[in-house]
Design a protein around this motif. Sequence first.
Motif, PDB file in Angstrom:
ATOM      1  N   GLN A  87       0.825  -1.207   0.000  1.00  0.00           N
ATOM      2  CA  GLN A  87       0.000   0.000   0.000  1.00  0.00           C
ATOM      3  C   GLN A  87       0.857   1.255   0.000  1.00  0.00           C
ATOM      4  N   ALA A  88       1.997   1.206   0.708  1.00  0.00           N
ATOM      5  CA  ALA A  88       2.920   2.345   0.694  1.00  0.00           C
ATOM      6  C   ALA A  88       3.587   2.499  -0.673  1.00  0.00           C
ATOM      7  N   MET A  89       3.897   1.375  -1.321  1.00  0.00           N
ATOM      8  CA  MET A  89       4.485   1.445  -2.664  1.00  0.00           C
ATOM      9  C   MET A  89       3.552   2.148  -3.636  1.00  0.00           C
ATOM     10  N   LEU A  90       2.292   1.735  -3.631  1.00  0.00           N
ATOM     11  CA  LEU A  90       1.327   2.359  -4.537  1.00  0.00           C
ATOM     12  C   LEU A  90       1.014   3.777  -4.105  1.00  0.00           C
ATOM     13  N   GLY A  91       1.087   4.058  -2.800  1.00  0.00           N
ATOM     14  CA  GLY A  91       0.947   5.435  -2.337  1.00  0.00           C
ATOM     15  C   GLY A  91       2.021   6.320  -2.937  1.00  0.00           C
ATOM     16  N   LEU A 260      -3.557   5.277   5.417  1.00  0.00           N
ATOM     17  CA  LEU A 260      -2.478   5.639   6.341  1.00  0.00           C
ATOM     18  C   LEU A 260      -1.144   5.056   5.888  1.00  0.00           C
ATOM     19  N   ALA A 261      -1.155   3.808   5.426  1.00  0.00           N
ATOM     20  CA  ALA A 261       0.080   3.211   4.915  1.00  0.00           C
ATOM     21  C   ALA A 261       0.577   3.974   3.692  1.00  0.00           C
ATOM     22  N   GLY A 262      -0.362   4.347   2.812  1.00  0.00           N
ATOM     23  CA  GLY A 262       0.031   5.102   1.629  1.00  0.00           C
ATOM     24  C   GLY A 262       0.660   6.439   1.965  1.00  0.00           C
ATOM     25  N   LEU A 263       0.199   7.067   3.035  1.00  0.00           N
ATOM     26  CA  LEU A 263       0.737   8.378   3.428  1.00  0.00           C
ATOM     27  C   LEU A 263       2.213   8.315   3.809  1.00  0.00           C
TER      28      LEU A 263
END
Length: 364
Positions: A87-91, A260-263
Motif C-alpha cells: 500500500q505504501a508502494m502504490l501510495g 495511512l500506509a500510503g501516506l
Amino acid sequence: MEKMPHWADVLLIPLISLLLAALLSALVILAIGESPAAAFNLMVEGALMRSAGWGYTLYYATNFMFTGLAVSVAFHARIFNIGGEGQAMLGGLGVALACLYVPWPHWSLALIGASVGAALFGALWAYIPAILQAKRGSHIVITTIMFNFIAAAVLNYILVNILRPVGAMDPATAKFPDATHLPTFRDMFSTADTILFRGAPANVTFFVAVAACVVVWVLIWRTRLGYEIRSFGESETAAKYAGISPVKITVIAMLISGALAGLMSVNTTMGESERLILNSTEGAGFIGIAVALMGRSHPFGVFLAAILFGFLYQGGAELALWTSIPRELIVVIQALVILFTGALDNMVRMPLEKLFLALRKEGA
C-alpha cells in the motif's frame, strides 16, 4: 473486574517486554565479542546526542508512525493488514503523479495534493483484499501478502516502462519540480549561526504523522464509526446484533488502514528522495506491525514505539559503521521485540496479573 490496572497493560507490559528483548540482545552482542554497554552508548550517541542523528531517527519514526497507525486501525476491527508495504508502494505512485503532473505553486499545496494522492492509492490497493475478505471470505493475511508482491511488480513495470525519463538508466521517475520540495528540519530549525540536522532527511512530514496520530485517536475513540470498528473487533456476533454491518466495517477499516500506509510515501518519496524510486519503503510496512503491537494499537503508544524503532534503525547504522556488529543485529532486536510483545505477551502478562490480584487481596 480488570485483572490489572490499565496503565500496567499499556505501559508496564511493553516496558518489561522491551527490557527482556534488550537483555537477550546484550547476550547476542557478548557472544560475538563486543561490549553491550559500549554498543548501547554508541547507539545513543549516534541516534540521540547529535541533531543529525535525531534527524535520521525522526525520519524513520515518521515512516513507522504511518504504518503503525495503519496496522492499529485494522487491529481494532480484528483485521490483520499485513499489506502496508504494498500500500505504501502504490501510495508513492500517487505522490509521484501528483508532483509530476500538477503545476503546484507552493510546497504547502503540493503537500496536500500529494497526501491525497498517496492516501487514495494506498486505500485503493487495500480495497481489493477488503472486498475479497468481506464478500468472499478470502483470508486477508494471505491476500495482503500477495498484494505486496503484486504492488512491487506493478511499480517496477510503471517505473521502467512509463515514468522513467528518456535516456535514464535507473528505474525511477524524474526529479520532482522545486516547488514541491518539502522543507527539511535543517531548513526549519537552523539559524545563521548554527546549522542543525546537517544531512538528515527529516522533514515537515513528521508533523503530518503526529497529526495523523491525533486524527486516528479522535476517529477510534470519539466518533460513532470508531465505536463501530471497536465493537466489531471485540465481537462480530454482538456487532451484527447491534445492526453493524461486517462488510461495511471491514471495507472502511481497510480503506483507512491503506490510506495511512500510503501516506508514508509522502515522507520517503516527496520528502527524502524527491522522486519515486524502487524499494523506497525499505520494509517499513512490516515494521508497522511491531510498532502497533508495541504501542498496544493506541496512537500515543504508536508514536512512542515509532520513536523507539527509529532509534533502533539509526543506532543500528552507527553500530554497523563503527563496530564489527552487523546491522542485521537490529533485525534480531526487532524480532525479539515482536516476539515478546506479540507471541510471548502472556509470559509477561500472566505473572503481572497474579501480582496485581495478590496486591488487591492484601489491600482489601
